[in-house]
Design an enzyme around this catalytic site. Structure first.
Site, PDB file in Angstrom:
ATOM      1  CE1 TYR A  80       1.560   7.177   5.989  1.00 14.69           C
ATOM      2  CE2 TYR A  80       0.036   9.013   5.736  1.00 14.69           C
ATOM      3  CZ  TYR A  80       0.418   7.720   5.422  1.00 14.69           C
ATOM      4  OH  TYR A  80      -0.334   6.977   4.533  1.00 14.69           O
ATOM      5  N   GLY A  87      -4.340  -5.356   4.174  1.00 14.02           N
ATOM      6  CA  GLY A  87      -4.807  -4.113   3.557  1.00 14.02           C
ATOM      7  C   GLY A  87      -4.888  -4.146   2.051  1.00 14.02           C
TER       8      GLY A  87
END
Ligand SMILES: NC(=O)c1ccc[n+]([C@@H]2O[C@H](COP(=O)([O-])OP(=O)(O)OC[C@H]3O[C@@H](n4cnc5c(N)ncnc54)[C@H](OP(=O)(O)O)[C@@H]3O)[C@@H](O)[C@H]2O)c1
Length: 283
Positions: free
Chosen positions: A166, A17
């Protein structure tokens, strides 16, 4: 380009990523980069790519879901006779249920608490430099969290709770950067938090196909997603900023909760207690 020659940067989650791109660009620009990653096999191609381009990088094993591993990682860094100029707390996960080795909710434990402890342990090395930077890769998801329930972060989520968890962990990333700036700004430490964009990376791995493919079609690339991190980690434009939040390489106002100094202080003090004592349930 060699403007970062002589600088040492540590980045977590550089195996894929935006972390991978960030590490590669820092190395291309002359920095020595420590890749703090949990999977040596996945990190090997990143090390090879950096070496092939003439850069310098090394793996330092780190599993943020285990505070003992965080301590070992920091000890390995501190054992080196070299400075540390930039710490990039980039690693992150989303949508995973369960708890870390010490019993904290996964997103809070990995995205915030592991990074909190790593930063604490590396602070002496960072503060030894006249100007050092800590960059927390947060998310615009932090706007979805109104506060932090300190009982909830000590157990696994159920149902759709992982998305909320999250958001809470990303709120913690912004608050952590603000509190770092407040506590250590006068000693030359500069802290930043940011939203990197919505990126077609592996972070969406928990979402089943074909939804994942459909979602990812409209997202930006890892190379584009690394830009705001690189801006906060290296740009002279932000050298005198401290504790601010960025989006698209520009300062942006974070949520009201992220600007609550009492919450920042409480998160700091509770995090100190969480990492000092044994299991999550014992605090
Ligand atoms: N993608 C987006 O749209 C988006 C949006 C906002 C914010 N962000 C944030 O951007 C950051 C980077 O994410 P990404 O999009 O580049 O996702 P990614 O490709 O999934 O990268 C995440 C990295 O974190 C590492 N990681 C996960 N759990 C770890 C653990 N327990 N210990 C050590 N490393 C761990 C992963 O390692 P492994 O390779 O071993 O799994 C990987 O290197 C994250 O903090 C994420 O929350 C992403």
């Amino acid at each position: 380009m060699s403007e970062l020659r002589g600088k040492v940067c540590l980045i977590t989650g550089a195996s894929s990523g935006i972390g991978r791109v960030t590490a590669e660009v820092l190395a291309q620009r002359g920095a020595r980069v420590l890749l703090a990653c949990r999977d040596a096999g996945k990190t090997e191609p990143v090390l090879r790519a950096i070496a092939a381009a003439g850069g310098q990088a090394e793996l330092v094993p780190l599993n943020l879901a285990d505070l003992d591993s965080v301590r070992s990682c920091a000890a390995a860094v501190l054992a080196r006779a070299e400075p540390l100029h930039v710490l990039i707390n980039n690693a992150g996960l989303a949508g995973l249920r369960g708890v870390t080795k010490q019993g904290f909710e996964q997103a809070f434990g990995v995205n915030h608490l592991g990074h909190f402890l790593l930063t604490q342990l590396l602070l002496p090395r960072l503060l030894a430099e006249p100007h050092s930077r800590v960059v927390n890769v947060s998310s615009k998801a932090h706007y979805n969290a109104r506060g932090i329930d300190f009982a909830e972060v000590r157990r696994s989520v159920t149902g759709f709770g992982a998305l909320h968890a999250y958001a809470v962990s990303k709120l913690a990333n912004v608050l952590h950067a603000k509190e770092l700036a407040r506590r250590y700004g006068e000693r030359g430490l500069h802290a930043y938090s940011l939203h990197p964009g919505v990126i077609a990376s592996d972070v969406w791995r928990q979402i089943p196909q074909p939804f994942r493919w459909l979602m990812m079609r409209s997202m930006i690339s890892n190379a584009e997603g690394a830009q705001t991190t690189l801006h906060c980690a290296t740009s002279t434009e932000v050298a005198s900023d401290n504790g601010l939040y960025y989006d698209e390489s520009r300062v942006k106002e974070p949520s009201a909760s992220a600007q609550d100094p009492q919450l920042a202080r409480e998160l700091w003090e509770r995090s100190e207690r969480f990492v000092a004592a044994g299991e999550a349930g014992s605090r």
